[in-house]
Design a protein around this motif. Sequence first.
Motif, PDB file in Angstrom:
ATOM      1  N   PRO A  93     -13.081  54.575 -37.666  1.00 44.65           N
ATOM      2  CA  PRO A  93     -14.296  55.159 -37.061  1.00 44.65           C
ATOM      3  C   PRO A  93     -15.396  55.442 -38.083  1.00 44.65           C
ATOM      4  O   PRO A  93     -16.572  55.186 -37.820  1.00 44.65           O
ATOM      5  N   LEU A  94     -15.011  55.948 -39.253  1.00 45.94           N
ATOM      6  CA  LEU A  94     -15.994  56.219 -40.311  1.00 45.94           C
ATOM      7  C   LEU A  94     -16.682  54.924 -40.746  1.00 45.94           C
ATOM      8  O   LEU A  94     -17.919  54.870 -40.873  1.00 45.94           O
ATOM      9  N   LEU A  95     -15.905  53.881 -40.963  1.00 46.29           N
ATOM     10  CA  LEU A  95     -16.464  52.604 -41.411  1.00 46.29           C
ATOM     11  C   LEU A  95     -17.355  51.984 -40.337  1.00 46.29           C
ATOM     12  O   LEU A  95     -18.408  51.409 -40.643  1.00 46.29           O
ATOM     13  N   GLN A  96     -16.959  52.100 -39.098  1.00 45.91           N
ATOM     14  CA  GLN A  96     -17.782  51.567 -38.013  1.00 45.91           C
ATOM     15  C   GLN A  96     -19.118  52.287 -37.929  1.00 45.91           C
ATOM     16  O   GLN A  96     -20.163  51.662 -37.696  1.00 45.91           O
ATOM     17  N   ASP A  97     -19.103  53.596 -38.139  1.00 45.38           N
ATOM     18  CA  ASP A  97     -20.363  54.355 -38.155  1.00 45.38           C
ATOM     19  C   ASP A  97     -21.253  53.907 -39.311  1.00 45.38           C
ATOM     20  O   ASP A  97     -22.470  53.758 -39.165  1.00 45.38           O
ATOM     21  N   MET A  98     -20.651  53.665 -40.483  1.00 48.56           N
ATOM     22  CA  MET A  98     -21.418  53.246 -41.650  1.00 48.56           C
ATOM     23  C   MET A  98     -22.109  51.908 -41.405  1.00 48.56           C
ATOM     24  O   MET A  98     -23.251  51.689 -41.823  1.00 48.56           O
ATOM     25  N   PHE A  99     -21.411  50.997 -40.739  1.00 46.39           N
ATOM     26  CA  PHE A  99     -21.942  49.649 -40.543  1.00 46.39           C
ATOM     27  C   PHE A  99     -22.722  49.492 -39.239  1.00 46.39           C
ATOM     28  O   PHE A  99     -23.274  48.417 -38.989  1.00 46.39           O
ATOM     29  N   ALA A 100     -22.770  50.541 -38.416  1.00 44.44           N
ATOM     30  CA  ALA A 100     -23.393  50.405 -37.090  1.00 44.44           C
ATOM     31  C   ALA A 100     -24.831  49.916 -37.181  1.00 44.44           C
ATOM     32  O   ALA A 100     -25.256  49.023 -36.434  1.00 44.44           O
ATOM     33  N   ARG A 101     -25.580  50.481 -38.104  1.00 46.58           N
ATOM     34  CA  ARG A 101     -27.003  50.113 -38.237  1.00 46.58           C
ATOM     35  C   ARG A 101     -27.165  48.666 -38.685  1.00 46.58           C
ATOM     36  O   ARG A 101     -28.158  48.004 -38.363  1.00 46.58           O
ATOM     37  N   SER A 102     -26.165  48.125 -39.421  1.00 43.90           N
ATOM     38  CA  SER A 102     -26.265  46.756 -39.958  1.00 43.90           C
ATOM     39  C   SER A 102     -26.019  45.700 -38.898  1.00 43.90           C
ATOM     40  O   SER A 102     -26.401  44.551 -39.069  1.00 43.90           O
ATOM     41  N   GLY A 103     -25.326  46.068 -37.823  1.00 43.95           N
ATOM     42  CA  GLY A 103     -25.025  45.106 -36.774  1.00 43.95           C
ATOM     43  C   GLY A 103     -23.730  44.351 -36.975  1.00 43.95           C
ATOM     44  O   GLY A 103     -23.378  43.497 -36.152  1.00 43.95           O
ATOM     45  N   ALA A 104     -22.977  44.636 -38.052  1.00 47.28           N
ATOM     46  CA  ALA A 104     -21.728  43.925 -38.323  1.00 47.28           C
ATOM     47  C   ALA A 104     -20.593  44.451 -37.457  1.00 47.28           C
ATOM     48  O   ALA A 104     -20.580  45.622 -37.056  1.00 47.28           O
ATOM     49  N   THR A 105     -19.638  43.581 -37.178  1.00 43.01           N
ATOM     50  CA  THR A 105     -18.392  43.985 -36.534  1.00 43.01           C
ATOM     51  C   THR A 105     -17.386  44.339 -37.623  1.00 43.01           C
ATOM     52  O   THR A 105     -17.179  43.556 -38.554  1.00 43.01           O
ATOM     53  N   VAL A 106     -16.753  45.508 -37.529  1.00 42.74           N
ATOM     54  CA  VAL A 106     -15.893  46.002 -38.594  1.00 42.74           C
ATOM     55  C   VAL A 106     -14.459  46.168 -38.097  1.00 42.74           C
ATOM     56  O   VAL A 106     -14.225  46.647 -36.981  1.00 42.74           O
ATOM     57  N   ALA A 107     -13.509  45.751 -38.919  1.00 39.04           N
ATOM     58  CA  ALA A 107     -12.086  45.969 -38.665  1.00 39.04           C
ATOM     59  C   ALA A 107     -11.431  46.324 -39.990  1.00 39.04           C
ATOM     60  O   ALA A 107     -12.017  46.126 -41.070  1.00 39.04           O
ATOM     61  N   VAL A 108     -10.217  46.869 -39.928  1.00 43.12           N
ATOM     62  CA  VAL A 108      -9.521  47.223 -41.166  1.00 43.12           C
ATOM     63  C   VAL A 108      -8.209  46.470 -41.272  1.00 43.12           C
ATOM     64  O   VAL A 108      -7.587  46.121 -40.265  1.00 43.12           O
ATOM     65  N   PHE A 109      -7.818  46.196 -42.525  1.00 50.58           N
ATOM     66  CA  PHE A 109      -6.462  45.787 -42.851  1.00 50.58           C
ATOM     67  C   PHE A 109      -5.793  47.015 -43.444  1.00 50.58           C
ATOM     68  O   PHE A 109      -6.133  47.419 -44.561  1.00 50.58           O
ATOM     69  N   ASP A 110      -4.893  47.644 -42.717  1.00 53.06           N
ATOM     70  CA  ASP A 110      -4.216  48.838 -43.231  1.00 53.06           C
ATOM     71  C   ASP A 110      -3.075  48.386 -44.132  1.00 53.06           C
ATOM     72  O   ASP A 110      -2.095  47.783 -43.662  1.00 53.06           O
ATOM     73  N   PRO A 111      -3.155  48.654 -45.447  1.00 50.98           N
ATOM     74  CA  PRO A 111      -2.112  48.180 -46.373  1.00 50.98           C
ATOM     75  C   PRO A 111      -0.731  48.724 -46.063  1.00 50.98           C
ATOM     76  O   PRO A 111       0.273  48.153 -46.509  1.00 50.98           O
ATOM     77  N   ASP A 112      -0.662  49.841 -45.306  1.00 55.23           N
ATOM     78  CA  ASP A 112       0.637  50.436 -44.988  1.00 55.23           C
ATOM     79  C   ASP A 112       1.211  49.924 -43.669  1.00 55.23           C
ATOM     80  O   ASP A 112       2.327  50.305 -43.298  1.00 55.23           O
ATOM     81  N   VAL A 113       0.452  49.103 -42.957  1.00 49.31           N
ATOM     82  CA  VAL A 113       0.914  48.560 -41.679  1.00 49.31           C
ATOM     83  C   VAL A 113       1.272  47.096 -41.867  1.00 49.31           C
ATOM     84  O   VAL A 113       0.406  46.276 -42.195  1.00 49.31           O
ATOM     85  N   PRO A 114       2.536  46.707 -41.690  1.00 51.07           N
ATOM     86  CA  PRO A 114       2.931  45.307 -41.913  1.00 51.07           C
ATOM     87  C   PRO A 114       2.240  44.364 -40.927  1.00 51.07           C
ATOM     88  O   PRO A 114       2.120  44.659 -39.748  1.00 51.07           O
TER      89      PRO A 114
END
Length: 349
Positions: free
Chosen positions: A313-334
């Motif tokens: 959610p934090l990253l999506q808020d940061m990029f919201a103004r840029s128009g990019a679609t954001v997703a995460v790769f969680d290093p702890d999730v296989p």
Amino acid sequence: MRIDPRRISSPLAYFSDKVKGREPAGAPAEHEGKRAKAMVEHRDGTGKWSLAWSGELTNEVAPVEVLIADGGTYLVTFDNWHSVGYGLDVVAIYDGQGQLIRALALGDILSADYIEALPHSTSSIAWRGDPRLTSHGELVIPIRVPGKQDDAQNAIYVEARVRLLDGVVLSGSSPQWQEAEASAQSVAREKRARAEKARQAFIAPLLGPEENTERSWHLYLREAFYRSSSDWMRDSTSTTVLRDPSADNYAASEGWLRDALLSVDYTHGTMSFASVAPFDFFVSRVDAILAEARPGELKGSHVYIAAPSSALPLLQDMFARSGATVAVFDPDVPIPQRPERLKRYLPNH
């Protein structure tokens, strides 16, 4: 002595035909012969030239190197154009009338472990130095010793010896050769161990890297993309890793981060980011860079960030103004491997 390579339309035509199984590969519409040719002439005391022999060589297009003995008693060719180290004729010995005495594959000179241990490129094997002929009828080939300096400029060699009369390989019993063989076997074992480790990693679910290094994060981002993206067969991703701010070369990595997010010289497309630096520091630098971007600067871009799922959610808020679609790769999730990639990979490994 003159070597005439077999004519090809172009390297591209040659390799395209090889892929399609067309022979002779790359041949022009009107061509003669299927192999390279050689011609040997003698000059007498009056300066007059006479033909000793001419004929086809074993080489499909051209040899890479050729030696001729004094008096033309032997002609020896080495390797094939664009495939050094491969084929049944990495060495071919001809007599004074152009008759083939023996063609040797690399396996006739070196053990399988030795060949595996040598440096390989996409098309070639770096197996030898500059060969020479001796006055007592032998061919001497400097063979690169695996594990004894990886760069070609400082490579160490051991000599292989071949009898020209019948092509018999004479080397293999000297202490120097045995030492080279032992080194090659050690390198081959290490290469197989690395290959098996890579195989197991490819099959297993993907987790974040064990070492917090720039290279490890680049590898993780690329593999995570191919396992996660719905467009993995047609798309690819750039990878950018922010270095630790205490590192001497940190500034360059922040420059790459800025280029990826703000550059207007190319289509941003799909981008993946990770950080050797602490995550909070990474977030602060990305936030500061995005503050300089125009609204909609990254519209249509897909951004993946190695980060905990809770940070999305934090990253999506940061990029919201840029128009990019954001997703995460969680290093702890296989991330499991795709069945489609396993089907293609496993039969070859």
